[in-house]
Structures are given as structure tokens and as C-alpha cells.
Design an enzyme around this catalytic site. Sequence first.
Site, short mmCIF file in Angstrom:
data_model
loop_
_atom_site.label_atom_id
_atom_site.label_comp_id
_atom_site.label_asym_id
_atom_site.label_seq_id
_atom_site.Cartn_x
_atom_site.Cartn_y
_atom_site.Cartn_z
CG ASN A 179 3.31 -19.47 5.40
OD1 ASN A 179 4.11 -19.09 6.25
ND2 ASN A 179 2.28 -18.72 5.01
CD GLU A 180 0.22 -17.30 8.20
OE1 GLU A 180 -0.77 -17.03 7.51
OE2 GLU A 180 0.79 -16.46 8.93
CE1 TYR B 97 -3.24 -7.78 7.72
CE2 TYR B 97 -1.54 -9.31 8.39
CZ TYR B 97 -2.15 -8.56 7.41
OH TYR B 97 -1.68 -8.59 6.13
CE LYS C 187 1.72 -7.00 6.75
NZ LYS C 187 0.83 -7.24 5.60
CG ASP D 287 -0.16 -11.75 0.66
OD1 ASP D 287 0.65 -12.69 0.45
OD2 ASP D 287 0.17 -10.69 1.24
CD1 TRP E 107 4.97 -10.28 5.27
CD2 TRP E 107 6.20 -12.12 4.99
NE1 TRP E 107 4.56 -10.89 4.12
CE2 TRP E 107 5.30 -12.01 3.93
CE3 TRP E 107 7.10 -13.20 5.04
CZ2 TRP E 107 5.27 -12.95 2.89
CZ3 TRP E 107 7.05 -14.12 4.02
CH2 TRP E 107 6.13 -13.99 2.95
CD GLU F 78 4.79 -14.80 7.22
OE1 GLU F 78 3.77 -14.10 7.37
OE2 GLU F 78 4.87 -15.73 6.39
CE1 TYR G 41 2.92 -9.72 9.21
CE2 TYR G 41 1.97 -11.87 9.64
CZ TYR G 41 2.83 -11.07 8.92
OH TYR G 41 3.58 -11.60 7.90
CG ASN H 107 4.13 -16.85 10.02
OD1 ASN H 107 5.31 -17.05 10.27
ND2 ASN H 107 3.57 -17.21 8.88
C1 GCB Z 1 1.01 -14.03 6.47
C2 GCB Z 1 1.42 -14.86 5.30
C3 GCB Z 1 2.14 -14.06 4.25
C4 GCB Z 1 1.42 -12.73 4.03
C5 GCB Z 1 1.49 -11.97 5.34
C6 GCB Z 1 0.79 -10.62 5.28
O1 GCB Z 1 0.75 -14.49 7.53
O2 GCB Z 1 2.19 -15.96 5.70
O3 GCB Z 1 2.18 -14.80 3.07
O4 GCB Z 1 1.98 -11.98 3.01
O5 GCB Z 1 0.87 -12.69 6.35
O6 GCB Z 1 1.44 -9.61 5.00
O7 GCB Z 1 -0.42 -10.57 5.51
#
Ligand code: GCB
Length: 580
Positions: free
Chosen positions: A394-395, A454, A550, A154, A531, A486, A450, A448
Amino acid sequence: MLRPRPTATREQLNLDGLWRFSLDYAGGPLDGTLEAAVPASYNDLFTDPAIRDHVGWVWYQRTVRVPRGWAGERVFVRVDAATHRGRVYVDDIAVAEHAGGYTPFEADVTDLVRAGEEFRLTIGVNNELTEVTIPPGTVTMGQDGRPRQSYQHDFYNYAGLHRSVWLHSVPEVHITDVTVVTALDGTVSYEVATSADAEVRVRVLDDTGAQVAVGENGVAKIDDPIWWRPGAGYLYTLVAEIDGRDVYEQPFGVRTVEVRGAEFLINGEPFYFTGFGKHEDTPVRGKGHDDAYLVHDFQLMNWIGANSFRTSHYPYAEEVLDFADRHGIVVIDETAAVGLNLAIVSGLTGAPPRPTFSPETFGDETRAAHARAVTELIARDKNHPSVVMWSLANEPASNEDGAREYFQPLVELARTLDPTRPLTYSVVMFATFQNDKIADLFDVLSINRYYGWYVAAGDLAAAEQYLEGDLRGWVATFGKPVMMSEYGADTMPGLHAVWDTPWTEEYQAAYLAMNHRVFDRIDEFVGEHVWNFADFQTSHGIHRVDGNRKGVFTRDRRPKAAAQELRRRWRGLDGGKPSR
Ligand code: GCB
């Protein structure tokens, strides 16, 4: 690769400042009147969208006068970062080309320049991301005949000369590399490489400059060493000398890192990470290194009680690691391998994702680029005591077929290059403890997640249950240290609500508190990286409102409400300091 340092035998000239700038170069002086600042991304400097959205090469140029006293020395041009590909010309002669936007490269220009005289230095920088670059991306041709860049991360694809450019001198016979490994009893094992056969003498100085050890056969012994510790970055200097001809001074710290069972140990003591994933990102400068932001960001991290950060999602400027070394901040050092995951982009298009790892997508050539990125990262950063772990990606699509075949050789490579530091990667949401194919290859599992953003947005009760089940699954399945690399929620400063309403300042604080309740219930947990440290710029798209929000701090580094909550937790102000 050795960082140039001024010593009794080495000098350097910093070439930062305003350079002529153009989208075209046909040899000779650049056309036009544009000037660009170095270091900085070029994207946000100009008002012309043709520059901001340009895909391909741009050109920087200036004249450089070689210092008079450098006759007889070898002269190098060193570029600390050209994102993502750089090409260097002295007058119109190509002298170096380098792929990888966050690691340095240099060219020996001795035979092309003369002490006391000027030359024209031109640096081309290319911002294209393809299936064979790290990070990867795709360039397509638009119907208007202009190329378009897309990618699977992103953050905005800032480009340019993001770090300093140097002219530096070394003697004809010189030290080319130093590697230092320490033990807690003060044993310092070292290797020094030289450009030609030469005898090397080594001594160790403490931070007052007093000599505390002399090297013999690759070992020096410091009596009663002062350890480098999180929060107290004591540094020694290893002075390597080729009998009067060259001297190099390498700072280092006496410390060890080890994973034992589900614990992460620094100097034999369990360490609990508190801090952030960050970005190199500021207004106008983009990803250009800036010492003022460096100092301020570290001040804010100290204020909030962060003991560590991850260089998400690429190696940061060496100035940042030097600062972390001096101030005892712990770093997880990441390659630029972000976006090895094609499931992430299928999104709204409805198109079924293509397999991530295949000869048509990310295959041998991508892995070779990734291997170079790992090699250059470790070569650059191996002597930093602040760096306690390498993050290889990463991911990535670690749940997909081919992931193991892709990653196993990279893990082996990293272990060969540096047997002393644990390895990790940040695990994407779709990779679960049941379907992940590579977790057992690594030492620490960085997750990571959310939940509450999400997934289960606005429903923190459901999010809490999902999160706990997920994390406990990782702990039980692998028996390794698990940390959260994250977790975060986009937040508009100034937006408030009495309910659990996403985007409000209250929601960010409640979201973090929910995560912390879960972490505190899991004994095997070794750390929490929110994050993100600060809001940052992202590519165009409908999922972001002027960037990723974020941040616990805004892009100009003002605290959101959650900052106070984090501070209370991390500084132990509620008596609940998360260390075990
Ligand atoms: C993630 C990514 C990070 C994004 C974040 C987001 O999983 O590793 O680069 O910025 O989510 O805020 O969606």
C-alpha cells in the site's frame, strides 16, 4: 500453510480465552495478576499506559492439557497471528519464532508433551517495527530511557495474539500442503504434498457431500460444475487421503480470474468492484478477531451493496476469507507492506525526506522480509476462491529511484508462486502516471486519491477536475484496468451544514458523489473501494480526532448519511448501478 481442520484423522483444541499476561518473563510461571483475552490486542484491555505504550516483548501464558487420545499422533502448537513477532515456549523450551504479525506459524511439540498430561505454554509477542520489518517503522530511545515507536501508517500499532491459538494433532505420515487450481469446464488441477513418501487419493465432493469427481495424476474433472460467483459462493471440497492414514479436506470454488485489456474478468465476465478498504479494528479488542463483528460487517456490506473489499493493510484472519468464500464476497488480499514511503512522514517537521529505497533505509533486508510476507500470504490464501488479486503493497514510494529495483523481484516471486491471480499495489498521491516507476509491472492499477480532502479540501469543483485528469492519465498511459482503491473524507456523525463543509455528513456524501460522477465517465474503470468501511483507531497525533473518521460506518458500525447514498448507488436503487 494448511489451515488445521478437524477430519477423521485430525483433531484440534482451541486455546482461546484468558491467559496470564506480563511485560516480563524470566522463565517459569509469569509474575503478577494480569490476565489478557485471546484473541485480542492487549493495548486497550488495561488502564495502565505503561502497557498501552509498551515497546518490546509482552508475554502470555497458560497451561494446556494434551487430550488423552493423542498418543502416537504428532502434536503442533499453531499461532494464527502474533503481531508482529512471536516466540513460543513449551515449559521453558523455545520451540518456534516467527516474524510477520498477520500470518500463522506453528511448532511441532510432539517430543516435548505427552497425551493426557499438562504443559506450560508461553508465547512472547513483540510489537517493534523497524527498517527490516513488514510493516516498517522506527524505534528510538527517549530521553527518559524508554523506547518510542514511530511508523509511516496512520492506524494504531495494535499488538498481541490477535487470532486463535490451537493445539492440533496429525498422524505421523500426513498431508502438509494442498494447492487447487480450477478451470470453468470443471477441470480441477491439484497438488498434494506429504510429510513422507505416500500414495495420495483424491476425490471431490459437492456441497451436499456427494462425490462428483475422482482425481488421477493431479487432475479431477467435475461434470457441469456450479461456478463460484460473486454473490454466490458455491464450494466443493477436495478430499485428499493417504490410504487410511490421513485425510485432509480442502474447500475450493470453480472460478477463473483474468485481466484482458482494460477489463477485470471473473469467470470470463467483466467484474466491477464495489466496496471498501477495511481494517481489523473494533473497540476494546483492537485487532483481535471477533466472529460477531465478522458476521455483522458482512451483513452491512451486503446491506449497502458492496461486492468486495481489500484487506487493507495486512492479511486478515482466515475466518474472514472462509466467510467470504462461502458468501461470494470478492477479496483483494494485501500484504502488510504499508509505509514503504519516507516522503509521507516529512510533514510538519520541514525535514527533507530521506530516500525510501537505499541501503540505509529500505534495502535488501527489508525486501527479504517483504518477500517472506508475499510468500506466506500466498501459501496461506492460495486456495480461497474469494481472493481474486494480490496487493503487494500500500502506497509505496513508487515514484522514487530504487522502486523498480525493489519491486521487480517481488513481482516475479508472486507470479512464480501464483501464476493464476493478477497483481496490484495501491498507488500513493505523489506517484503520478508520469513519474511512477513500477505500474507497468502490475496488472491492475489501484489508485488512492483524496481530491476534495487532502487536496482541494472543501472545493469539490476543483477536486472533480483534478481527479478526472489524474485518472484519465493512468488509463491512457498504461492501458490497464484502473480502479479506485481509496477515496474518502473524514466525517463526524451529527455534524451538518448546507455548504460544502469538510467533516460534515453532507460533505462526505457530496465528496463520494463527485468521485462517482468521474468514475462513471471513464469506461476503463473497474471498481471503487471507499476509504474506509468504518472509523478506526489511529496512533497519537494532531491530524486525527480519536481515530480516522473516514468510515462510512462509525467504529461501532452505525451508518453515517453517506451510507444511504452508497446503498442507493451500489444496490442500483436509483437505476444507476455501477456495472458495465
Ligand atoms: C491513505 C492510506 C490509509 C490512510 C488514508 C487516510 O492513503 O493508504 O492507510 O488511512 O490514506 O485516511 O489518510
